[in-house]
Design a protein around this motif. Sequence first.
Motif, short mmCIF file in Angstrom:
data_model
loop_
_atom_site.label_atom_id
_atom_site.label_comp_id
_atom_site.label_asym_id
_atom_site.label_seq_id
_atom_site.Cartn_x
_atom_site.Cartn_y
_atom_site.Cartn_z
N VAL A 61 0.87 -1.18 0.00
CA VAL A 61 0.00 0.00 0.00
C VAL A 61 0.90 1.23 0.00
CG1 VAL A 61 -1.87 1.25 1.15
CG2 VAL A 61 -1.75 -1.26 1.31
N ILE A 62 0.70 2.10 -0.97
CA ILE A 62 1.54 3.29 -1.12
C ILE A 62 0.67 4.53 -1.23
CG2 ILE A 62 3.18 4.46 -2.68
CD1 ILE A 62 4.37 1.82 -3.39
N GLU A 63 1.15 5.63 -0.68
CA GLU A 63 0.43 6.90 -0.76
C GLU A 63 0.59 7.53 -2.15
OE1 GLU A 63 0.23 9.57 2.86
OE2 GLU A 63 2.20 8.64 3.13
N ALA A 64 -0.54 7.93 -2.73
CA ALA A 64 -0.48 8.72 -3.96
C ALA A 64 0.21 10.05 -3.67
CB ALA A 64 -1.88 8.97 -4.51
N ALA A 65 0.24 10.44 -2.40
CA ALA A 65 0.90 11.69 -2.00
C ALA A 65 2.38 11.67 -2.31
CB ALA A 65 0.67 11.94 -0.51
N LEU A 66 2.97 10.47 -2.39
CA LEU A 66 4.38 10.40 -2.79
C LEU A 66 4.51 10.82 -4.25
CD1 LEU A 66 7.30 9.74 -2.15
CD2 LEU A 66 6.82 7.33 -2.68
N GLY A 67 3.53 10.42 -5.07
CA GLY A 67 3.50 10.91 -6.45
C GLY A 67 3.29 12.41 -6.50
N ALA A 68 2.53 12.93 -5.53
CA ALA A 68 2.33 14.38 -5.46
C ALA A 68 3.63 15.10 -5.15
CB ALA A 68 1.28 14.69 -4.39
N ASP A 69 4.45 14.51 -4.29
CA ASP A 69 5.77 15.08 -4.02
C ASP A 69 6.60 15.13 -5.30
OD1 ASP A 69 5.78 15.70 -1.23
OD2 ASP A 69 5.90 13.57 -0.76
N MET A 70 6.55 14.05 -6.06
CA MET A 70 7.32 13.97 -7.31
C MET A 70 6.82 15.03 -8.30
SD MET A 70 7.24 9.81 -7.45
CE MET A 70 8.34 9.48 -8.82
N VAL A 71 5.49 15.19 -8.39
CA VAL A 71 4.91 16.17 -9.29
C VAL A 71 5.25 17.59 -8.84
CG1 VAL A 71 2.73 17.17 -10.10
CG2 VAL A 71 3.05 14.69 -10.11
N ALA A 72 5.17 17.85 -7.53
CA ALA A 72 5.45 19.20 -7.02
C ALA A 72 6.87 19.62 -7.36
CB ALA A 72 5.25 19.23 -5.50
N GLN A 73 7.80 18.69 -7.23
CA GLN A 73 9.19 19.02 -7.56
C GLN A 73 9.35 19.30 -9.06
OE1 GLN A 73 12.48 16.02 -7.65
NE2 GLN A 73 13.27 17.21 -5.92
N ALA A 74 8.75 18.43 -9.90
CA ALA A 74 8.89 18.58 -11.35
C ALA A 74 8.10 19.78 -11.87
CB ALA A 74 8.44 17.30 -12.04
N GLU A 75 6.91 19.98 -11.32
CA GLU A 75 6.05 21.05 -11.82
C GLU A 75 6.59 22.43 -11.44
OE1 GLU A 75 1.42 21.23 -11.20
OE2 GLU A 75 1.94 19.83 -12.80
N SER A 76 7.20 22.54 -10.28
CA SER A 76 7.78 23.83 -9.89
C SER A 76 8.95 24.18 -10.81
CB SER A 76 8.23 23.80 -8.43
OG SER A 76 9.14 22.73 -8.20
N LYS A 77 9.73 23.18 -11.19
CA LYS A 77 10.85 23.40 -12.12
C LYS A 77 10.32 23.78 -13.50
CE LYS A 77 15.03 21.19 -13.92
NZ LYS A 77 15.84 19.94 -13.95
N GLU A 78 9.27 23.09 -13.95
CA GLU A 78 8.67 23.39 -15.25
C GLU A 78 8.09 24.80 -15.28
OE1 GLU A 78 5.33 21.46 -18.34
OE2 GLU A 78 5.44 20.79 -16.25
N LEU A 79 7.46 25.20 -14.17
CA LEU A 79 6.90 26.55 -14.07
C LEU A 79 7.98 27.60 -14.19
CD1 LEU A 79 4.67 28.62 -13.42
CD2 LEU A 79 5.05 28.12 -10.99
N ALA A 80 9.10 27.39 -13.50
CA ALA A 80 10.19 28.36 -13.54
C ALA A 80 10.77 28.48 -14.95
CB ALA A 80 11.28 27.95 -12.55
N GLU A 81 10.75 27.38 -15.69
CA GLU A 81 11.30 27.38 -17.05
C GLU A 81 10.35 28.06 -18.04
OE1 GLU A 81 11.91 23.25 -17.77
OE2 GLU A 81 13.81 23.16 -16.66
N LYS A 82 9.03 27.83 -17.88
CA LYS A 82 8.05 28.31 -18.86
C LYS A 82 7.45 29.66 -18.51
CE LYS A 82 6.70 23.70 -20.53
NZ LYS A 82 5.57 22.74 -20.69
N GLY A 83 7.37 29.97 -17.22
CA GLY A 83 6.83 31.27 -16.81
C GLY A 83 5.33 31.27 -16.56
N PHE A 84 4.61 30.32 -17.13
CA PHE A 84 3.17 30.19 -16.86
C PHE A 84 2.78 28.73 -17.03
CE2 PHE A 84 -1.31 29.89 -17.89
CZ PHE A 84 -1.88 30.73 -16.95
N LEU A 85 1.88 28.27 -16.13
CA LEU A 85 1.53 26.85 -16.15
C LEU A 85 0.12 26.63 -15.63
CD1 LEU A 85 3.40 24.50 -17.06
CD2 LEU A 85 3.79 24.01 -14.63
N LEU A 86 -0.57 25.67 -16.26
CA LEU A 86 -1.86 25.17 -15.76
C LEU A 86 -1.58 23.80 -15.18
CD1 LEU A 86 -4.11 26.04 -18.85
CD2 LEU A 86 -3.93 27.34 -16.72
N SER A 87 -2.04 23.55 -13.97
CA SER A 87 -1.73 22.29 -13.30
C SER A 87 -2.35 21.09 -14.02
CB SER A 87 -2.22 22.32 -11.85
OG SER A 87 -3.64 22.38 -11.81
N SER A 88 -1.71 19.94 -13.89
CA SER A 88 -2.17 18.72 -14.56
C SER A 88 -2.62 17.66 -13.56
CB SER A 88 -1.04 18.15 -15.43
OG SER A 88 0.09 17.83 -14.62
#
Length: 473
Positions: A246-273
Amino acid sequence: MRKFDTKVQYLKYQVLREVARQAWEGRLADEAIDIPKTIVPGKKPTMRCCVYKERAILAERVKIAMGGYRNNPNVIEIIDIACDECPVGGYEVTNACRGCLAHRCEDVCRFGALYFDENHVAHIDKSKCKECGACSKVCPYTAIVNRKRPCENACKVKAISMNPEKAATIDAMKCIACGACVYQCPFGAITDKSFILNVIDILQAGQAGGSCHAYAVVAPSISSQFTYAKLGQVVTGLKELGFHTVIEAALGADMVAQAESKELAEKGFLLSSCCPAFVDYIHKSFPELEPFISNNLSPMATIARYIKETDPSAKVVFIGPCTAKKAEVLKDSVKPYVDAAMTFEELQALYDSRDIDITTLSESVLDNASYFGRIFARCGGLSDAVAEGLKEQGLDFPLKACSCDGIEACRVALMRKVKNLLDANFVEGMACVGGCIGGAGCLTHEEKSRADVDRYGREAMEKTIADALSLIK
């Protein structure tokens, strides 16, 4: 403590439980037809005009519990014969009409739908009325009201209308599978397809000493469910059902938060997925904004991909409050990683189909994610996590987040972006009011506060995103 909010939920659960019970025992093909008689054994109806209609509706519920109609691509289905008790609706003149001399309602109606009787009381000719609502707005007595059906009121993307037989129908080109109509229909005529049989197949394959390991990926909103037991007992119950891990989907959320924040900084604007209903809404209603959608998969798909890369024998089942996840699992981009999705309602049915009383079980630990991964369950949690991701990675980007609480708020933000009026560089879209804790597939829909989610987040051993991710590298 009560497990369900409404009798409609309980009825749905009964069908799911019986379908699951017979599937476990290998009797489903022969005895599924008898499930309606099991639930309504007597000769007197409990909800409908006659027991025969009641059983006919239950037979349709059984079909949907077994996966629904294959020719219908939607995960939300309507049981036509169950949709016949609501008034037709539309604008109506109530007895508050005083027969005034002004007749403002008549003046503003461009379709000639208003007429008056000998007492000057207004009436609406339904054959001419276009449901524009102009008459209602100008009536000084608020005597003209819009009696929409509950499903139409619930559907904020206007995907529901009435067919010629006055039964509800869903426009697949507009529906985002959020499930709001499912929970609000007082007769349970609208329901979500269940893939509970797929889950049982996965569990049985694992129990038979086969080549697969069944992984349960549970949404962080599970902390607000199964309130009659402890969370650790819920986890043990999943293992009793046959889940290997049994694994928390929240661990995937941690992975997304790290990647999405980097993507946001690169692109300047982002809609969450992260919210599949929000992403689907963009595709269907704001296609011009598609280039701004984050390239990241949702937390569910992200952690499932990691699991399958780590364990090639894995079969992944997502468990959460979201009917839209069932639609997401069918997408080509997610299919390779997630094998089935089910709701908390269905999990309760699975427990009881195996006579597992989770309140008698010992507690297992569920602690894979950080505080920030867990707070994805409430509106604003993703934005907080992205802010933390920027900070932890040393990215100098001035975050201006717009957290949209519900699909109506999402619509406003997206419209403002289209018109270049949005004062934000990151849009966190949550189709359900409150976030995932307000999902249609919740076991209980009692109001859960931001503080409750944050409290569960603070219980995480790992306090930062980096701490959580360091454990899987």
